[in-house]
Design an enzyme around this catalytic site. Structure first.
Site, mmCIF file in Angstrom:
data_model
loop_
_atom_site.group_PDB
_atom_site.id
_atom_site.type_symbol
_atom_site.label_atom_id
_atom_site.label_comp_id
_atom_site.label_asym_id
_atom_site.label_seq_id
_atom_site.Cartn_x
_atom_site.Cartn_y
_atom_site.Cartn_z
ATOM 1 N N CYS A 80 0.528 -6.922 4.205
ATOM 2 C CA CYS A 80 -0.539 -6.910 3.189
ATOM 3 C C CYS A 80 -0.481 -8.173 2.327
ATOM 4 O O CYS A 80 0.583 -8.561 1.841
ATOM 5 C CB CYS A 80 -0.397 -5.667 2.312
ATOM 6 S SG CYS A 80 -1.724 -5.541 1.108
ATOM 7 N N CYS A 84 1.923 -6.662 -4.891
ATOM 8 C CA CYS A 84 2.375 -5.526 -5.708
ATOM 9 C C CYS A 84 3.913 -5.468 -5.694
ATOM 10 O O CYS A 84 4.511 -5.325 -4.619
ATOM 11 C CB CYS A 84 1.797 -4.222 -5.169
ATOM 12 S SG CYS A 84 0.024 -4.336 -4.833
ATOM 13 N N CYS A 87 5.912 -2.701 -3.752
ATOM 14 C CA CYS A 87 5.508 -2.272 -2.411
ATOM 15 C C CYS A 87 6.245 -2.963 -1.265
ATOM 16 O O CYS A 87 6.240 -4.200 -1.165
ATOM 17 C CB CYS A 87 4.004 -2.459 -2.240
ATOM 18 S SG CYS A 87 3.431 -1.783 -0.660
ATOM 19 N N CYS A 124 -3.923 12.484 4.822
ATOM 20 C CA CYS A 124 -4.226 11.251 4.086
ATOM 21 C C CYS A 124 -3.802 10.039 4.907
ATOM 22 O O CYS A 124 -2.639 9.939 5.307
ATOM 23 C CB CYS A 124 -3.455 11.214 2.772
ATOM 24 S SG CYS A 124 -3.696 12.670 1.759
ATOM 25 N N CYS A 155 -8.462 12.334 3.566
ATOM 26 C CA CYS A 155 -8.332 11.385 2.463
ATOM 27 C C CYS A 155 -7.951 10.031 3.064
ATOM 28 O O CYS A 155 -7.235 9.987 4.065
ATOM 29 C CB CYS A 155 -7.244 11.857 1.501
ATOM 30 S SG CYS A 155 -6.926 10.700 0.145
ATOM 31 N N CYS A 215 -9.193 10.346 -5.947
ATOM 32 C CA CYS A 215 -7.745 10.573 -6.047
ATOM 33 C C CYS A 215 -7.179 9.308 -6.671
ATOM 34 O O CYS A 215 -7.241 8.232 -6.051
ATOM 35 C CB CYS A 215 -7.162 10.817 -4.655
ATOM 36 S SG CYS A 215 -5.351 10.940 -4.665
ATOM 37 N N ARG A 287 -0.403 15.680 -8.280
ATOM 38 C CA ARG A 287 0.499 15.647 -7.118
ATOM 39 C C ARG A 287 1.843 15.005 -7.470
ATOM 40 O O ARG A 287 1.904 13.866 -7.940
ATOM 41 C CB ARG A 287 -0.138 14.902 -5.932
ATOM 42 C CG ARG A 287 0.779 14.931 -4.699
ATOM 43 C CD ARG A 287 0.127 14.376 -3.441
ATOM 44 N NE ARG A 287 -1.169 15.005 -3.227
ATOM 45 C CZ ARG A 287 -2.304 14.331 -3.067
ATOM 46 N NH1 ARG A 287 -2.299 13.027 -3.051
ATOM 47 N NH2 ARG A 287 -3.436 14.978 -2.904
HETATM 48 N N1 SAM Z 1 -3.245 -0.881 0.011
HETATM 49 C C1 SAM Z 1 -3.874 0.200 -0.645
HETATM 50 C C2 SAM Z 1 -3.733 0.151 -2.129
HETATM 51 O O1 SAM Z 1 -2.781 -0.454 -2.627
HETATM 52 O O2 SAM Z 1 -4.544 0.760 -2.809
HETATM 53 C C3 SAM Z 1 -3.434 1.558 -0.147
HETATM 54 C C4 SAM Z 1 -1.971 1.757 0.191
HETATM 55 S S1 SAM Z 1 -0.811 1.571 -1.154
HETATM 56 C C5 SAM Z 1 0.739 1.608 -0.334
HETATM 57 C C6 SAM Z 1 -0.979 3.148 -1.970
HETATM 58 C C7 SAM Z 1 -0.109 3.410 -3.168
HETATM 59 O O3 SAM Z 1 1.239 3.587 -2.765
HETATM 60 C C8 SAM Z 1 -0.016 2.379 -4.247
HETATM 61 O O4 SAM Z 1 -1.132 2.346 -5.089
HETATM 62 C C9 SAM Z 1 1.213 2.841 -5.002
HETATM 63 O O5 SAM Z 1 0.852 3.769 -6.007
HETATM 64 C C10 SAM Z 1 2.013 3.571 -3.930
HETATM 65 N N2 SAM Z 1 3.301 2.902 -3.666
HETATM 66 C C11 SAM Z 1 3.497 1.807 -2.917
HETATM 67 N N3 SAM Z 1 4.799 1.461 -2.920
HETATM 68 C C12 SAM Z 1 5.445 2.377 -3.681
HETATM 69 C C13 SAM Z 1 6.803 2.548 -4.068
HETATM 70 N N4 SAM Z 1 7.754 1.717 -3.688
HETATM 71 N N5 SAM Z 1 7.108 3.613 -4.845
HETATM 72 C C14 SAM Z 1 6.130 4.464 -5.240
HETATM 73 N N6 SAM Z 1 4.835 4.334 -4.920
HETATM 74 C C15 SAM Z 1 4.499 3.299 -4.155
HETATM 75 FE FE1 SF4 Z 2 -0.862 -3.926 -0.218
HETATM 76 FE FE2 SF4 Z 2 1.177 -2.358 -0.877
HETATM 77 FE FE3 SF4 Z 2 -0.296 -3.455 -2.783
HETATM 78 FE FE4 SF4 Z 2 -1.373 -1.505 -1.209
HETATM 79 S S1 SF4 Z 2 0.338 -1.311 -2.669
HETATM 80 S S2 SF4 Z 2 -2.327 -3.428 -1.855
HETATM 81 S S3 SF4 Z 2 -0.306 -1.966 0.723
HETATM 82 S S4 SF4 Z 2 0.991 -4.565 -1.290
#
Ligand code: SAM
Ligand code: SF4
Ligand code: DTB
Length: 340
Positions: A80, A84, A87, A124, A155, A215, A287
């Site tokens: 990606c 973030c 992530c 989901c 979802c 959500c 949730r």
């Molecule tokens: N890429 C899309 C986005 O960011 O909206 C969808 C997938 S992203 C992985 C979905 C959510 O996963 C993020 O908004 C975050 O809240 C959660 N997430 C990702 N990494 C995480 C982590 N290490 N611990 C807890 N939640 C996490």
């Molecule tokens: Fe990409 Fe992870 Fe951020 Fe979703 S949370 S936009 S998968 S880097």
């Protein structure tokens, strides 16, 4: 043993913010904007008073011994472009997660059927995308079709959406779109630099206008202050209407991400966040989301008492672990919790 029927009342119970619950309790629309100070006052309540208030609100709207089960599948993992800091799927962090292509209908059919057989009612699908590209919309629509044909709720969480993409996903049968605000606006720029808070709000608006259920939630334990946890709930609760589903994730510390070494959060702060979400969004499904594998059963039980009534169910989240089916079935059975 004393049998006095007089339960001493704490002077704090319902006093400073007691008016909140009745004001927001009727229907899924909100009648009055909640101030940040009101939400902070909830966080600051004595723990038992907060839980009592949350449990009271919860029982006005739900069976307090019922939890909804959602199973997650990563339909497009890793690679990606967003940064973030929490992530494991970002290309900016070296976490060992390998990028893969979008799954096909057979893989989704298999995973969704297994989820259904294990009792999940919602499936989901998550993609490690910054935004949905038009070239992928029909492919995702086909995946939604597979889930709907199994009679499950569908979802998706695919990053940013335009309004026309949201309408197409709605037409394909998508019930919920997940797009988290993740943290308070003032902290957002420290956690993610490749998009802004307003981008998230815009997508949520497109989802709402397309007629899908929203959500949206966030992550707790990223080093934020209590005021910033209140700031996240303040944003979510003041969406008009507030989301039908609110995932509260506990940060999963993943080696290689900038937040891997973040100091552990006091688990009772996590419970408080669940309770405040319940009180301020009385009819939503709150949730208990990522982080359950690292959480004791006692804290999970407190979260259910505080008003959590949905979980991610299945041995994997997107790239990290989750309690396996059998462990969750045993936990829910030991708490006499029914599932939907
Ligand atoms: N890429 C899309 C986005 O960011 O909206 C969808 C997938 S992203 C992985 C979905 C959510 O996963 C993020 O908004 C975050 O809240 C959660 N997430 C990702 N990494 C995480 C982590 N290490 N611990 C807890 N939640 C996490
Ligand atoms: Fe990409 Fe992870 Fe951020 Fe979703 S949370 S936009 S998968 S880097
Ligand atoms: C949400 O709020 N949490 C889920 C789901 N929506 C997509 C994702 C949690 C991801 C945890 C880290 C991982 O497994 O990669």
């Amino acid at each position: 043993m004393t049998t006095s029927s007089t339960i001493p009342e704490s002077p704090m119970t319902f006093v400073p913010v007691g008016a909140i619950a009745p004001k927001v309790a009727s229907g899924s629309f909100k009648k009055e904007r909640l101030s940040l100070a009101q939400i902070q006052a909830l966080f600051d309540l004595p723990f038992n008073d907060l839980l009592f208030q949350a449990q009271t609100v919860h029982r006005q709207h739900f069976n307090a011994s019922e939890v909804q089960l959602s199973t997650l599948l990563s339909i497009k993992t890793g690679g990606c472009p967003e940064d973030c800091s929490y992530c494991p799927q970002s290309v900016h962090h070296d976490t060992g997660v390998e990028a893969s292509k979008l799954l096909d209908v057979h893989a989704v059919q298999e995973a969704a059927s297994a989820a259904k057989a294990n009792g999940a009612s919602r499936f989901c699908m998550g993609a490690a995308w910054r935004e949905l590209h038009d070239r992928d919309v029909e492919k995702v629509a086909a995946l939604i079709g597979v889930v709907k044909d199994l009679g499950m709720e569908a979802c998706c969480t695919l990053g940013m959406l335009t309004s026309s993409q949201a309408s197409t996903l709605k037409e394909a049968g998508l019930d919920y779109y997940n797009h988290n605000l993740d943290t308070a606006p003032e902290l957002y720029g420290d956690i993610i630099t490749t998009r802004v808070y307003q981008d998230r709000l815009d997508t949520l608006q497109h989802v709402r206008e397309a007629g899908m259920n929203v959500c949206s939630g966030g992550i707790v334990g990223m080093g934020e202050s209590r005021a910033q946890r209140a700031g996240l709930i303040h944003q979510l609760a003041n969406l008009d209407p507030y989301p039908e589903s609110v995932p509260i994730n506990h940060l999963v510390h993943v080696e290689g991400t900038p937040l891997a070494q973040t100091k552990a959060l006091d688990p009772f702060e996590f419970v408080r966040t669940i309770a405040v979400a319940r009180i301020t969004m009385p009819t939503t499904r709150v949730r208990l989301s990522a982080g359950r594998q690292e959480m004791g059963d006692g804290i999970q039980a407190l979260c259910f008492m505080a008003g959590a009534n949905s979980i991610f169910y299945g041995d994997k989240l997107l790239t990290t672990g989750n309690p396996d089916w059998a462990r969750d079935q045993a936990l829910l059975a030991s708490l006499d919790i029914l599932t939907v």
